[in-house]
Design an enzyme around this catalytic site. Structure first.
Site, short mmCIF file in Angstrom:
data_model
loop_
_atom_site.label_atom_id
_atom_site.label_comp_id
_atom_site.label_asym_id
_atom_site.label_seq_id
_atom_site.Cartn_x
_atom_site.Cartn_y
_atom_site.Cartn_z
N GLU A 61 1.05 -1.31 -0.31
CA GLU A 61 0.30 0.14 0.08
C GLU A 61 0.83 1.34 -0.43
OE1 GLU A 61 -3.37 0.16 3.16
OE2 GLU A 61 -3.85 1.78 2.51
N ASN A 102 -12.29 -0.89 -0.73
CA ASN A 102 -11.40 -1.69 0.22
C ASN A 102 -12.18 -1.36 1.16
OD1 ASN A 102 -9.21 -2.73 1.87
ND2 ASN A 102 -9.54 -1.26 2.12
N GLU A 103 -12.37 -2.69 2.47
CA GLU A 103 -13.27 -2.17 3.61
C GLU A 103 -14.29 -1.30 3.61
OE1 GLU A 103 -10.72 -1.59 6.60
OE2 GLU A 103 -9.43 -3.48 6.55
N TYR A 123 -6.53 -9.37 11.60
CA TYR A 123 -5.79 -8.69 11.80
C TYR A 123 -5.83 -8.90 13.01
CZ TYR A 123 -4.37 -5.22 8.11
OH TYR A 123 -3.72 -4.79 6.96
N GLU A 145 -6.26 -9.31 3.46
CA GLU A 145 -5.57 -8.80 4.52
C GLU A 145 -5.28 -9.68 6.21
OE1 GLU A 145 -6.14 -4.24 5.44
OE2 GLU A 145 -6.75 -4.10 3.69
N GLN A 178 2.10 -6.37 5.71
CA GLN A 178 2.06 -5.73 4.33
C GLN A 178 3.68 -6.27 3.65
OE1 GLN A 178 0.43 -1.95 2.98
NE2 GLN A 178 -1.09 -1.53 3.86
O1 AHR Z 1 -3.19 -2.36 5.94
C1 AHR Z 1 -3.41 -1.14 6.87
C2 AHR Z 1 -5.17 -1.26 6.62
O2 AHR Z 1 -5.92 -1.41 7.28
C3 AHR Z 1 -6.01 -0.61 5.70
O3 AHR Z 1 -4.58 0.25 4.61
C4 AHR Z 1 -6.61 -1.03 5.70
O4 AHR Z 1 -7.83 -1.82 4.40
C5 AHR Z 1 -7.18 -2.24 6.91
O5 AHR Z 1 -7.86 -1.73 8.09
#
Ligand code: AHR
Length: 513
Positions: free
Chosen positions: A46, A193-194, A260, A316, A365
């Protein structure tokens, strides 16, 4: 508190404790059906912090050794990982990105504010050409994340035409004018995205309609075939998947999910390198919880799509710790310890089980951001413990997944989760080699593991191990090899049984050929 648990048959059984740490695994070598798609080992880049600028890209005029603007040291390290797919340009950045600002002569490209990530000024010197050429160099599929939040249908439609049309079309001609004659091959297209958050704060009902509208105009040019991905749920938001599957499944090839390993979304997330044993075990539990999350999203998909036409893409995932002291706020630069390596190995062990539906995963990432493979500065690079897991596990890419049963001890951790102290996965590659990955989560105790491989005749065993003195150990620019792969000699095969002595806090991959 410890108990023995059996994994692989969805059965958890309390059994009497033994003084010695022992575990047993039975690998069903002849029952493999499912291929582990290489895309499970996908990456994400990103425009965030120094992921692109300074990490992947320094520009042709940089004093840092580069190949047409890409850092040569980073390129070489990434080639080793056999990256199958790379997602770009975000993340949250994607829904503010206007691709036309990133094409043509660099001096004419407008600047913008990267509002999501620290207000950094983005000069657009890394754009579509720079990204798609990078994918060609790395030999991976590009995964373009399109702007739905602040972009128009026309803008996204034209981007697809620009990248993939080989005809005498306006966008293809613009691409030619900018120096690229032949269209690129672009398969994966994310439509937003999101969208429930930074991508527009939408309700799933609204986004489902918008998704259908946007995807309609993303065409297949010439031989290019798009694989369209709807912006999916965050973690435990099962309603999002429910609504999208109900209203838009016929218009999508895949739906995404983000998960996450993080302590929470407000306040401190904890240091990447200063943590307690208890924090470590909690992290293992939180990481493993992705299995339950996957199962629940998959169950919803199974209900709406029993013939499994739509795939799930975990585009992600990874750890999210506090930013390193002294670094720029909003740049999400974090160190990476042996604990992060375990999050990677445990995650892959889980992902391999669900590939009938889960066909891609992209760690967040690739460089300098969150759970990255590589950290860079102006003088060089550091390969993180997570990099070494990706390297060790790449043997599983496109191999046949081998079902297995595991019996091992478990440990109760904060939040009352029970963490099995062994994690494992196995596969057979196209040459008939069997690869078995094993993680001993226990911080202090060696585990003696008996692996039954019925029907397997004499095999040569070799292996690699990733471990270190402390679970907080990590690699730095001064000491880049504190956590690194070494040869593993603790496995012996005899008459269909493999005996492995697995040191505390170690990750091993064995090859039998
Ligand atoms: O990976 C960091 C961020 O986490 C991304 O930009 C977003 O999609 C997520 O909230």
């Amino acid at each position: 508190m410890k108990k023995q648990i059996l994994i692989g048959m969805a059965l958890v059984a309390s059994m009497s404790l033994s003084a010695q740490k022992e575990a047993s695994i039975t690998i069903k070598v002849n029952e493999g059906k499912q291929t582990i798609p290489k895309e499970i080992y996908g990456q994400f880049a990103e425009h965030l912090g120094t992921c692109i600028y300074g990490g992947l890209w320094v520009g042709e005029n940089s004093s840092i050794p580069n190949t047409n603007g890409y850092r040569t040291d980073v390129l070489n390290a990434l080639k080793e990982l056999k990256i199958p797919v790379l997602r770009w340009p975000g993340g949250c950045f994607a829904d503010e990105y206007h691709w036309m600002d990133g094409i043509g002569p660099k001096e004419n490209r407008p600047k913008m504010v990267n509002n999501n990530w620290g207000g950094t000024i983005e000069d657009n010197s890394f754009g579509t050409h720079e990204f798609l050429n990078l994918c060609e160099i790395l030999g991976c599929e590009p995964y373009i994340s399109g702007n739905v939040g602040s972009g128009t249908v026309e803008e996204l439609a034209k981007w697809v035409e620009y990248m993939t049309s080989d005809g005498d079309s306006p966008m293809a001609n613009l691409r030619r004018k900018n120096g690229r004659d032949k269209a690129w091959k672009v398969k994966y297209l994310g439509v937003g995205n999101e969208s429930w958050g930074c991508g527009g704060n939408m309700r799933p009902e609204y986004y489902a309609d918008l998704y259908r509208r946007y995807e309609t105009y993303c065409r297949n040019y010439d031989n290019n075939r798009l694989y369209k991905i709807a912006s999916g749920a965050s973690d435990y938001d099962y309603n999002w998947t429910e609504v999208l599957m109900e209203r838009a499944r016929k218009n999508m090839h895949g739906i995404s999910l983000h998960y996450y390993t993080v302590t929470g979304w407000s306040g401190s997330k904890g240091s990447a390198i200063n943590f307690t044993d208890e924090d470590y075990y909690w992290t293992m539990g939180k990481c493993r919880e992705v299995e339950d999350v996957l199962k629940k999203h998959i169950a919803i998909m199974d209900k709406h799509d029993p013939s499994k036409k739509v795939n799930l893409l975990l585009d992600e995932w990874g750890t999210w710790w506090d930013e390193e002291p002294g670094t720029i706020r909003g740049h999400l630069y974090q160190q990476n310890s042996l604990r992060d390596a375990f999050v990677a190995s445990l995650s892959f062990d889980i992902f391999h089980k669900y590939t009938e539906r889960l066909t891609m995963a992209n760690i967040a990432q690739i460089v300098n951001v969150l759970q990255s493979m590589i950290l860079t500065n102006d003088n060089g690079i550091v390969l993180t413990p997570t990099y070494h897991v990706f390297n060790m596990y790449k043997v599983h890419q496109d191999a046949t997944y081998l079902p297995l049963e595991l019996i091992c001890e478990g440990m109760k951790v904060r939040d009352d989760r029970t963490v099995p102290l062994i994690s494992t996965t196995a596969s057979k590659d196209k040459d008939g080699k069997i690869h078995i990955s094993l993680s001993n989560i226990h911080l202090d105790e060696t585990q003696e593991i008996t692996i039954n491989l019925p029907d397997v005749k004499t095999k040569n065993v070799s292996g690699q191990i990733l471990t270190s003195k402390n679970i907080t150990d990590h690699n730095t620019f001064d000491k880049p090899d504190v956590v690194n792969l070494k040869e593993f000699k603790g496995a012996k095969f005899n008459k269909g049984v493999l005996k492995v002595t697995l040191p505390a806090k170690s990750i091993v991959t064995l090859e039998l050929n």
